[in-house]
Design an enzyme around this catalytic site. Structure first.
Site, PDB file in Angstrom:
ATOM      1  N   GLY A  37      -2.318 -12.408  -3.700  1.00 32.88           N
ATOM      2  CA  GLY A  37      -1.140 -13.165  -4.121  1.00 32.88           C
ATOM      3  C   GLY A  37       0.058 -12.488  -3.500  1.00 32.88           C
ATOM      4  O   GLY A  37      -0.068 -11.433  -2.890  1.00 32.88           O
ATOM      5  N   ASP A  97       4.881  -9.580  -6.778  1.00 32.40           N
ATOM      6  CA  ASP A  97       5.389 -10.202  -8.002  1.00 32.40           C
ATOM      7  C   ASP A  97       4.421 -11.175  -8.638  1.00 32.40           C
ATOM      8  O   ASP A  97       4.780 -11.879  -9.576  1.00 32.40           O
ATOM      9  CB  ASP A  97       6.709 -10.965  -7.733  1.00 32.40           C
ATOM     10  N   GLY A 128       1.526 -10.358 -10.033  1.00 35.20           N
ATOM     11  CA  GLY A 128       0.763  -9.735 -11.116  1.00 35.20           C
ATOM     12  C   GLY A 128      -0.542  -9.079 -10.707  1.00 35.20           C
ATOM     13  O   GLY A 128      -1.432  -8.915 -11.541  1.00 35.20           O
ATOM     14  N   LYS A 129      -0.666  -8.683  -9.437  1.00 31.68           N
ATOM     15  CA  LYS A 129      -1.931  -8.085  -8.982  1.00 31.68           C
ATOM     16  C   LYS A 129      -2.244  -6.762  -9.676  1.00 31.68           C
ATOM     17  O   LYS A 129      -3.368  -6.530 -10.092  1.00 31.68           O
ATOM     18  CB  LYS A 129      -1.904  -7.858  -7.470  1.00 31.68           C
ATOM     19  N   SER A 130      -1.243  -5.876  -9.759  1.00 33.27           N
ATOM     20  CA  SER A 130      -1.505  -4.569 -10.379  1.00 33.27           C
ATOM     21  C   SER A 130      -1.772  -4.728 -11.868  1.00 33.27           C
ATOM     22  O   SER A 130      -2.589  -4.004 -12.442  1.00 33.27           O
ATOM     23  CB  SER A 130      -0.326  -3.620 -10.140  1.00 33.27           C
ATOM     24  N   ASP A 144      -6.364  -0.989  -5.662  1.00 36.13           N
ATOM     25  CA  ASP A 144      -5.067  -1.670  -5.637  1.00 36.13           C
ATOM     26  C   ASP A 144      -4.356  -1.384  -4.307  1.00 36.13           C
ATOM     27  O   ASP A 144      -4.672  -0.411  -3.624  1.00 36.13           O
ATOM     28  CB  ASP A 144      -4.208  -1.189  -6.811  1.00 36.13           C
ATOM     29  N   GLU A 145      -3.415  -2.225  -3.965  1.00 36.73           N
ATOM     30  CA  GLU A 145      -2.662  -2.107  -2.691  1.00 36.73           C
ATOM     31  C   GLU A 145      -3.623  -2.078  -1.501  1.00 36.73           C
ATOM     32  O   GLU A 145      -3.393  -1.365  -0.507  1.00 36.73           O
ATOM     33  CB  GLU A 145      -1.762  -0.854  -2.695  1.00 36.73           C
ATOM     34  N   ALA A 146      -4.684  -2.868  -1.585  1.00 34.08           N
ATOM     35  CA  ALA A 146      -5.750  -2.831  -0.572  1.00 34.08           C
ATOM     36  C   ALA A 146      -5.290  -3.366   0.787  1.00 34.08           C
ATOM     37  O   ALA A 146      -5.958  -3.142   1.799  1.00 34.08           O
ATOM     38  CB  ALA A 146      -6.959  -3.626  -1.061  1.00 34.08           C
ATOM     39  N   GLN A 147      -4.148  -4.044   0.814  1.00 39.94           N
ATOM     40  CA  GLN A 147      -3.633  -4.513   2.111  1.00 39.94           C
ATOM     41  C   GLN A 147      -3.368  -3.344   3.056  1.00 39.94           C
ATOM     42  O   GLN A 147      -3.438  -3.493   4.263  1.00 39.94           O
ATOM     43  CB  GLN A 147      -2.353  -5.355   1.936  1.00 39.94           C
TER      44      GLN A 147
END
Ligand SMILES: [Zn+2]
Length: 217
Positions: A9, A12, A14-16, A86-89
């Protein structure tokens, strides 16, 4: 059967928050997991959500080897049922390959969370590989909105309030809070049209406040 999940997404969206909720749900069922992040907005080695939740995590740098970490942990008698990433990008292509191998060879679930495209509208390296390899890809249902009210699909980077489309791919910053002076580097979510036209909320407001010519001159 273990699976490689990719939740994506805009900033902002809501992934985390979902990463922390997923961890909570699995640990509440007695499963044992590990959390990973990189360049989190709260600083090193913490998964933090804008809603105020935080959880300590392992920091992933460019040299980190997921496969070796998991195999070493299991060899030493540790238990791992799932990984939250998280922050896998920002992960490298090799690191995403390691995650897929962990799913297939060790039957460990991997839940990866990340933004799809960068501020230039190009796929991040980690996200591109996740799109190619994930068993399931989920677009988050909590949709971020552009200032115009349309669904925000693109991430804009601003420097001192002005939108830029060139520069280093990884510069950590956060979404500007309303009523705060613009940060040096910040991010804003926009619809595609306003990203194309580089029309951020601040610029749209400035344009709307500009004196209009009188209809009868
Ligand atoms: Zn818009």
């Amino acid at each position: 059967m273990a699976e490689l999940h990719f939740f994506t997404g805009t900033m902002d969206s809501g992934k985390s928050t979902l990463a922390l909720q997923t961890n909570h749900n699995h640990s509440a069922r007695g499963r044992v997991g590990r959390l990973f992040t990189t360049h989190d907005r709260a600083g090193q080695a913490t998964v933090s959500s804008r809603l105020g939740l935080t959880h300590e995590a392992l920091e992933v740098d460019q040299e980190f080897d997921f496969w070796r970490y998991v195999v070493d942990s299991l060899t030493r008698g540790g238990r791992i049922d799932y990984l939250i990433c998280d922050e896998a990008q920002f992960y490298t292509r090799d690191q995403i390959d390691q995650l897929a191998k962990i799913v297939d060879e060790l039957q460990i679930d991997v839940f990866a969370f990340g933004i799809l495209t960068d501020f230039r509208t190009q796929l991040f390296e980690g996200s591109a590989r996740l799109v190619e390899l994930a068993d399931r890809m989920n677009v988050l249902q909590v949709e971020a909105l552009c200032w115009c009210g349309k669904r925000a699909t693109h991430n804009a980077r601003t420097e001192n309030g002005a939108m830029v489309v060139e520069g280093e791919v990884i510069v950590v910053g956060d979404v500007d809070a309303v009523d705060q002076p613009p940060a040096d580097v910040a991010y804003e979510v926009l619809c595609r049209q306003h990203h194309r036209r580089r029309l951020t909320a601040a610029r749209a407001k400035a344009v709307s406040l500009a004196p209009e010519p009188l209809p009868f001159g």
